[in-house]
Design a protein around this motif. Structure first.
Motif, PDB file in Angstrom:
ATOM      1  N   ALA A 218      11.057  -2.981  20.075  1.00 17.72           N
ATOM      2  CA  ALA A 218       9.793  -2.833  20.810  1.00 17.72           C
ATOM      3  C   ALA A 218       9.430  -1.356  20.864  1.00 17.72           C
ATOM      4  O   ALA A 218      10.265  -0.518  21.227  1.00 17.72           O
ATOM      5  N   PHE A 219       8.221  -1.039  20.505  1.00 14.40           N
ATOM      6  CA  PHE A 219       7.770   0.343  20.483  1.00 14.40           C
ATOM      7  C   PHE A 219       7.124   0.706  21.815  1.00 14.40           C
ATOM      8  O   PHE A 219       6.251  -0.015  22.308  1.00 14.40           O
ATOM      9  N   PRO A 220       7.536   1.821  22.424  1.00 19.04           N
ATOM     10  CA  PRO A 220       6.926   2.228  23.701  1.00 19.04           C
ATOM     11  C   PRO A 220       5.486   2.665  23.511  1.00 19.04           C
ATOM     12  O   PRO A 220       5.116   3.213  22.470  1.00 19.04           O
ATOM     13  N   ASN A 221       4.678   2.407  24.522  1.00 17.38           N
ATOM     14  CA  ASN A 221       3.278   2.830  24.475  1.00 17.38           C
ATOM     15  C   ASN A 221       3.157   4.258  24.979  1.00 17.38           C
ATOM     16  O   ASN A 221       3.703   4.617  26.020  1.00 17.38           O
ATOM     17  N   ASP A 222       2.461   5.093  24.245  1.00 17.00           N
ATOM     18  CA  ASP A 222       2.204   6.467  24.649  1.00 17.00           C
ATOM     19  C   ASP A 222       0.755   6.539  25.122  1.00 17.00           C
ATOM     20  O   ASP A 222      -0.174   6.623  24.314  1.00 17.00           O
ATOM     21  N   THR A 223       0.543   6.470  26.427  1.00 16.91           N
ATOM     22  CA  THR A 223      -0.820   6.446  26.971  1.00 16.91           C
ATOM     23  C   THR A 223      -1.524   7.782  26.816  1.00 16.91           C
ATOM     24  O   THR A 223      -2.753   7.851  26.911  1.00 16.91           O
ATOM     25  N   ASN A 224      -0.736   8.841  26.573  1.00 20.40           N
ATOM     26  CA  ASN A 224      -1.354  10.170  26.418  1.00 20.40           C
ATOM     27  C   ASN A 224      -1.782  10.460  24.988  1.00 20.40           C
ATOM     28  O   ASN A 224      -2.527  11.410  24.741  1.00 20.40           O
ATOM     29  N   ALA A 230       4.866   4.932  16.042  1.00 23.34           N
ATOM     30  CA  ALA A 230       5.705   3.878  16.614  1.00 23.34           C
ATOM     31  C   ALA A 230       7.137   4.117  16.160  1.00 23.34           C
ATOM     32  O   ALA A 230       7.450   4.000  14.968  1.00 23.34           O
ATOM     33  N   VAL A 231       7.998   4.471  17.095  1.00 23.97           N
ATOM     34  CA  VAL A 231       9.391   4.771  16.778  1.00 23.97           C
ATOM     35  C   VAL A 231      10.298   4.057  17.773  1.00 23.97           C
ATOM     36  O   VAL A 231      10.098   4.152  18.977  1.00 23.97           O
ATOM     37  N   PHE A 232      11.277   3.345  17.252  1.00 23.07           N
ATOM     38  CA  PHE A 232      12.271   2.663  18.079  1.00 23.07           C
ATOM     39  C   PHE A 232      13.644   3.188  17.687  1.00 23.07           C
ATOM     40  O   PHE A 232      13.982   3.268  16.492  1.00 23.07           O
ATOM     41  N   GLN A 260      16.062  -7.599  16.232  1.00 21.93           N
ATOM     42  CA  GLN A 260      15.071  -8.556  15.751  1.00 21.93           C
ATOM     43  C   GLN A 260      13.651  -8.061  15.953  1.00 21.93           C
ATOM     44  O   GLN A 260      13.356  -7.323  16.899  1.00 21.93           O
ATOM     45  N   ILE A 261      12.789  -8.487  15.051  1.00 25.65           N
ATOM     46  CA  ILE A 261      11.350  -8.230  15.158  1.00 25.65           C
ATOM     47  C   ILE A 261      10.660  -9.584  15.192  1.00 25.65           C
ATOM     48  O   ILE A 261      10.512 -10.245  14.153  1.00 25.65           O
ATOM     49  N   PRO A 262      10.227 -10.045  16.357  1.00 19.73           N
ATOM     50  CA  PRO A 262       9.561 -11.353  16.461  1.00 19.73           C
ATOM     51  C   PRO A 262       8.153 -11.283  15.882  1.00 19.73           C
ATOM     52  O   PRO A 262       7.596 -10.190  15.686  1.00 19.73           O
ATOM     53  N   PRO A 263       7.528 -12.438  15.624  1.00 24.46           N
ATOM     54  CA  PRO A 263       6.210 -12.466  14.981  1.00 24.46           C
ATOM     55  C   PRO A 263       5.121 -11.720  15.745  1.00 24.46           C
ATOM     56  O   PRO A 263       4.198 -11.183  15.129  1.00 24.46           O
ATOM     57  N   ASN A 264       5.203 -11.684  17.078  1.00 24.04           N
ATOM     58  CA  ASN A 264       4.143 -10.994  17.824  1.00 24.04           C
ATOM     59  C   ASN A 264       4.191  -9.489  17.628  1.00 24.04           C
ATOM     60  O   ASN A 264       3.195  -8.787  17.839  1.00 24.04           O
ATOM     61  N   ILE A 265       5.347  -8.953  17.191  1.00 27.62           N
ATOM     62  CA  ILE A 265       5.459  -7.536  16.843  1.00 27.62           C
ATOM     63  C   ILE A 265       5.348  -7.357  15.335  1.00 27.62           C
ATOM     64  O   ILE A 265       4.664  -6.445  14.853  1.00 27.62           O
ATOM     65  N   GLY A 266       6.031  -8.230  14.598  1.00 23.94           N
ATOM     66  CA  GLY A 266       5.962  -8.176  13.137  1.00 23.94           C
ATOM     67  C   GLY A 266       4.785  -8.975  12.624  1.00 23.94           C
ATOM     68  O   GLY A 266       4.940 -10.042  12.026  1.00 23.94           O
ATOM     69  N   PHE A 314      10.264  -2.713   4.634  1.00 23.37           N
ATOM     70  CA  PHE A 314       9.921  -4.110   4.394  1.00 23.37           C
ATOM     71  C   PHE A 314       8.648  -4.443   5.163  1.00 23.37           C
ATOM     72  O   PHE A 314       8.253  -3.717   6.095  1.00 23.37           O
ATOM     73  N   ASN A 315       8.009  -5.530   4.786  1.00 17.26           N
ATOM     74  CA  ASN A 315       6.803  -6.003   5.458  1.00 17.26           C
ATOM     75  C   ASN A 315       7.083  -7.327   6.160  1.00 17.26           C
ATOM     76  O   ASN A 315       7.803  -8.182   5.625  1.00 17.26           O
ATOM     77  N   THR A 316       6.524  -7.498   7.342  1.00 18.16           N
ATOM     78  CA  THR A 316       6.644  -8.753   8.076  1.00 18.16           C
ATOM     79  C   THR A 316       5.446  -9.650   7.757  1.00 18.16           C
ATOM     80  O   THR A 316       4.436  -9.203   7.203  1.00 18.16           O
ATOM     81  N   ASP A 317       5.552 -10.945   8.142  1.00 12.74           N
ATOM     82  CA  ASP A 317       4.499 -11.895   7.773  1.00 12.74           C
ATOM     83  C   ASP A 317       3.781 -12.501   8.973  1.00 12.74           C
ATOM     84  O   ASP A 317       2.879 -13.333   8.809  1.00 12.74           O
ATOM     85  N   GLY A 318       4.184 -12.125  10.205  1.00 14.99           N
ATOM     86  CA  GLY A 318       3.522 -12.676  11.375  1.00 14.99           C
ATOM     87  C   GLY A 318       3.898 -14.114  11.684  1.00 14.99           C
ATOM     88  O   GLY A 318       3.346 -14.719  12.616  1.00 14.99           O
ATOM     89  N   ILE A 319       4.817 -14.670  10.921  1.00  9.60           N
ATOM     90  CA  ILE A 319       5.240 -16.068  11.104  1.00  9.60           C
ATOM     91  C   ILE A 319       6.724 -16.138  11.461  1.00  9.60           C
ATOM     92  O   ILE A 319       7.111 -16.797  12.427  1.00  9.60           O
ATOM     93  N   ASN A 320       7.544 -15.458  10.683  1.00 13.13           N
ATOM     94  CA  ASN A 320       8.991 -15.496  10.860  1.00 13.13           C
ATOM     95  C   ASN A 320       9.480 -14.340  11.722  1.00 13.13           C
ATOM     96  O   ASN A 320       8.829 -13.300  11.833  1.00 13.13           O
ATOM     97  N   THR A 321      10.655 -14.532  12.308  1.00  8.10           N
ATOM     98  CA  THR A 321      11.367 -13.442  12.956  1.00  8.10           C
ATOM     99  C   THR A 321      12.195 -12.731  11.901  1.00  8.10           C
ATOM    100  O   THR A 321      12.844 -13.372  11.067  1.00  8.10           O
ATOM    101  N   PHE A 322      12.169 -11.403  11.919  1.00  5.83           N
ATOM    102  CA  PHE A 322      12.924 -10.602  10.965  1.00  5.83           C
ATOM    103  C   PHE A 322      14.092  -9.939  11.696  1.00  5.83           C
ATOM    104  O   PHE A 322      13.929  -9.415  12.801  1.00  5.83           O
TER     105      PHE A 322
END
Length: 343
Positions: A218-224, A230-232, A260-266, A314-322
């Motif tokens: 999960a990448f932290p949000n930088d509001t400033n 995006a760095v984890f 893991q990178i779930p579909p909502n992130i990947g 690598f690239n994610t597909d928005g469907i699978n968990t990576f």
């Protein structure tokens, strides 16, 4: 939900059972007596105690079950055990492992209430939003089934219900129940030292030490700075880890850590790059997609010799968990550091 006392039943809370461990008086209601009355074993769903011979008599019996059961109350639920039953390495437990350990506390107490105090769950009630509701007759079986699963949510739910059951009965002194009496309690300095945690990394994995315990990237949000990259970053000591993931095609691998990178992130077409720079051993990287029970390798790399680190994209597909898997080339292990970036 607020429990209400049921006049026809007698129960004791988990704190009672885990502070009344044993007694030289055989007429005392104790945890050891409950274990003996239950056939000297405890089925927790995710494990059956005893898991090993824990006492010096070289005989697997109720004493072995007893010292293991004590650990769920007197040892940290956020740690996993080690050979010998200690938690001296302070290995962090996953959310699933922690939930199972908390379940064990209430389940062991519930088994004691049923087996030693003869309290049938279906005869006990609680206040469910203003309605008096009976507990499920098969409450123990439901708890064991939840503990055997890999979803922490139902485990936490049944743990809460067990806690209500354990406090649902009358609280006056025990009399004329199997000829038992309530005897003096024992402090932590007596019970904690003899407790031995039976849950090792293989049966109660630490964070990232298995596919099901994989930490989300999960990448932290930088509001400033909305243009902040995006760095984890994360790390894991593989010293107490095991080899849980499939063997990647680029080398033999060994002890591994998983993120893991779930579909909502990947999301579809999003690119990720993973680095293992600054790890203190010769690392290798692999990426898998799918589910923990059905994984397909996406890519892997083992190009650099020594501690220089690996990287792959690598690239994610928005469907699978990576799943990102870091491990040591030719079975090496040490402190693994990963950095994940995404445009």
């Amino acid at each position: 939900l607020v429990s209400s006392a049921s006049s026809q039943v007698v129960t004791r809370t988990s704190r009672f059972w885990f502070t009344h461990g044993y007694s030289s008086d055989t007429n005392c209601a104790t945890l050891l007596a409950a274990i003996q009355h239950n056939g000297s074993v405890l089925n927790l769903g995710f494990a059956t105690l005893p898991t090993a011979n824990r006492t010096a008599d070289n005989v697997v019996n109720a004493n072995d079950t007893f010292v293991e059961a004590l650990s769920f109350f007197w040892r940290a639920s956020g740690r996993t055990g080690e050979p010998g039953g200690s938690q001296s390495a302070k290995l962090k437990a996953s959310g699933l492992c922690t939930a199972r350990k908390k379940l064990a506390v209430e389940l062991i107490a519930a088994i004691a209430n049923v087996s030693l105090l003869n309290t049938f769950p279906g005869n006990a009630t609680y206040n469910n939003g203003g309605t008096i509701t009976s507990f499920p007759p098969n409450l123990i079986l439901q708890a064991q089934a939840a503990g055997a699963g890999f979803d922490a949510v139902p485990i936490r739910s049944i743990t809460a219900l067990l806690k209500k059951f354990n406090s649902s009965g009358v609280t006056n002194d025990i009399h004329d129940i199997n000829g038992l009496n309530e005897c003096s309690f024992q402090p932590s300095k007596v019970l904690r030292p003899i407790s031995q945690d039976p849950m090792l990394q293989g049966t109660c994995p630490g964070i990232n030490n298995s596919c099901i315990a994989a930490q989300v990237v999960a990448f932290p949000n930088d509001t400033n700075n909305v243009f902040a990259p995006a760095v984890f970053t994360s790390s894991a000591s593989l010293i107490g880890f095991t080899n849980n993931m499939p063997v990647p095609t680029c080398n033999g691998g060994g002890r591994d850590a998983v993120w893991q990178i779930p579909p909502n992130i990947g999301t579809a077409g999003r690119q990720f790059t993973v680095y293992t720079d600054h790890s203190n051993f010769n690392t290798m990287l692999a990426v898998w997609s799918g589910t923990c029970s059905n994984l397909t390798q996406v890519t892997c790399t083992d190009q650099n010799v020594g501690n220089g680190g690996e990287h792959l994209s690598f690239n994610t597909d928005g469907i699978n968990t990576f799943f990102i898997v870091g491990e040591g080339a030719i079975g090496q292990y040490g402190k693994l550091k990963i950095r994940v970036t995404s445009p």
